[in-house]
Design a protein around this motif. Structure first.
Motif, PDB file in Angstrom:
ATOM      1  N   SER A  49       0.837  -1.208   0.000  1.00 40.09           N
ATOM      2  CA  SER A  49       0.000   0.000   0.000  1.00 40.09           C
ATOM      3  C   SER A  49       0.865   1.249   0.000  1.00 40.09           C
ATOM      4  CB  SER A  49      -0.928  -0.001   1.225  1.00 40.09           C
ATOM      5  OG  SER A  49      -1.779  -1.130   1.219  1.00 40.09           O
ATOM      6  N   GLY A  50       1.996   1.178   0.717  1.00 40.64           N
ATOM      7  CA  GLY A  50       2.953   2.286   0.685  1.00 40.64           C
ATOM      8  C   GLY A  50       3.520   2.510  -0.705  1.00 40.64           C
ATOM      9  N   LEU A  51       3.827   1.412  -1.409  1.00 43.25           N
ATOM     10  CA  LEU A  51       4.303   1.522  -2.787  1.00 43.25           C
ATOM     11  C   LEU A  51       3.229   2.146  -3.674  1.00 43.25           C
ATOM     12  CD1 LEU A  51       6.292   0.962  -5.084  1.00 43.25           C
ATOM     13  CD2 LEU A  51       5.383  -1.375  -5.197  1.00 43.25           C
ATOM     14  N   ALA A  52       1.976   1.756  -3.456  1.00 42.06           N
ATOM     15  CA  ALA A  52       0.876   2.363  -4.217  1.00 42.06           C
ATOM     16  C   ALA A  52       0.808   3.864  -3.959  1.00 42.06           C
ATOM     17  CB  ALA A  52      -0.452   1.701  -3.837  1.00 42.06           C
ATOM     18  N   GLY A  53       1.058   4.270  -2.716  1.00 39.50           N
ATOM     19  CA  GLY A  53       1.080   5.691  -2.393  1.00 39.50           C
ATOM     20  C   GLY A  53       2.179   6.429  -3.139  1.00 39.50           C
ATOM     21  N   VAL A  54       3.331   5.804  -3.274  1.00 34.25           N
ATOM     22  CA  VAL A  54       4.436   6.407  -4.028  1.00 34.25           C
ATOM     23  C   VAL A  54       4.035   6.586  -5.490  1.00 34.25           C
ATOM     24  CG1 VAL A  54       6.785   6.013  -4.873  1.00 34.25           C
ATOM     25  CG2 VAL A  54       6.229   5.555  -2.475  1.00 34.25           C
TER      26      VAL A  54
END
Length: 210
Positions: free
Chosen positions: A189-194
Motif C-alpha cells: 500500500s505504501g508503494l501504491a502511495g508512491v
C-alpha cells in the motif's frame, strides 16, 4: 482507441493493481484491511515531505514504503497479538492514519508538491511504449504471484487461509505468518502511495479516498 489513451489507463490503473496485490495477501489468510486508502495518503504525504526537506528521491520512496509497512505492523500486532477483530482494528487505523497524514499535510498548508528524478520518471517515462509506473506494478504482480505459488511462504499462507487450525497442528506459526501478511499489505500500500504521488505530482487531503 489510441496508444496514448492506453498508456493513460495503464498509469491510472498501476496504483490500483498494487493495492489489489496488497489486499490479496490479507484476504488470502482470512483477514481484511480497511486502512489501505489511508496508507496511500500517508505514504504519498511523507514521501512528498521527505522530498520537500531535501532528502534524496530514493530515500523518499523508501520512506513511503516504510510508512506503509509500519501501519501494517501495527495492524498485525493488534489483530494477531492482541486478538482484536481485524475489521475493528483496520477501521481504527484507517481513521487514525488519515488523521496523522492530514496533520502532517497541515504543516505544509495542506499541499505538498512532488519534485524528484525517480518520481518524474515514474510519472512520464515509458519503456517500449509502456509507462514506467505500470511496469513497476506489473513487476510487483509477477513477484507476488511467484511468492504465492512457488515458495514455502506462499504455500503456508494458502494453507492458513484454507485451514488455520490444521495449519497450526501441522506446526505452522499461524499468527506470525498472518501478521507478516498484514505487514506485506502495508508495504505494498505504501508503494501504491508512491505511485499515486508520482502520477498526481501534488499531494492533497483528497488522495486515497474511495
Amino acid at each position: 482507441g489510441s496508444p496514448g489513451n492506453a498508456a493513460n489507463i495503464l498509469r491510472q490503473s498501476a496504483s490500483v493493481l498494487v493495492l489489489g496485490l496488497a489486499m490479496t495477501l490479507v484476504v488470502l489468510v482470512g483477514g481484511i484491511d480497511l486502512s489501505v486508502g489511508s496508507v496511500v495518503l500517508a505514504s504519498s504525504t511523507f514521501s512528498g515531505i521527505a522530498l520537500t526537506l531535501g532528502w534524496p528521491p530514493a530515500i523518499a520512496v523508501l520512506c513511503g514504503i516504510l510508512v506503509g509497512a509500519a501501519v501494517g505492523l501495527v495492524n498485525a500486532i493488534l489483530v494477531e497479538a492482541l486478538r482484536i477483530s481485524p475489521v475493528i482494528v483496520t477501521l481504527g487505523t484507517m481513521i487514525a492514519v488519515r488523521g496523522l497524514a492530514l496533520i502532517a499535510l497541515g504543516a505544509f498548508n495542506s499541499w505538498v508538491e512532488i519534485k524528484g528524478p525517480i518520481f518524474s520518471d515514474l510519472a512520464r517515462r515509458t519503456v517500449f511504449g509502456i509507462p514506467l509506473d505500470a511496469l513497476v506494478a506489473i513487476l510487483a504482480a509477477i513477484v507476488i504471484g511467484f511468492v504465492l505459488k512457488r515458495t514455502v511462504l506462499g504455500r503456508a499462507w494458502h494453507a492458513i487461509g484454507d485451514a488455520p487450525v490444521a495449519s497450526r497442528i501441522a506446526g505452522l506459526p499461524v499468527r506470525r505468518l498472518r501478521g507478516l501478511a498484514y505487514v506485506g499489505c502495508g508495504a505494498l500500500s505504501g508503494l501504491a502511495g508512491v505511485l499515486v504521488a508520482a502520477r498526481t505530482g501534488l499531494i492533497s487531503p483528497s488522495i486515497g479516498q474511495g
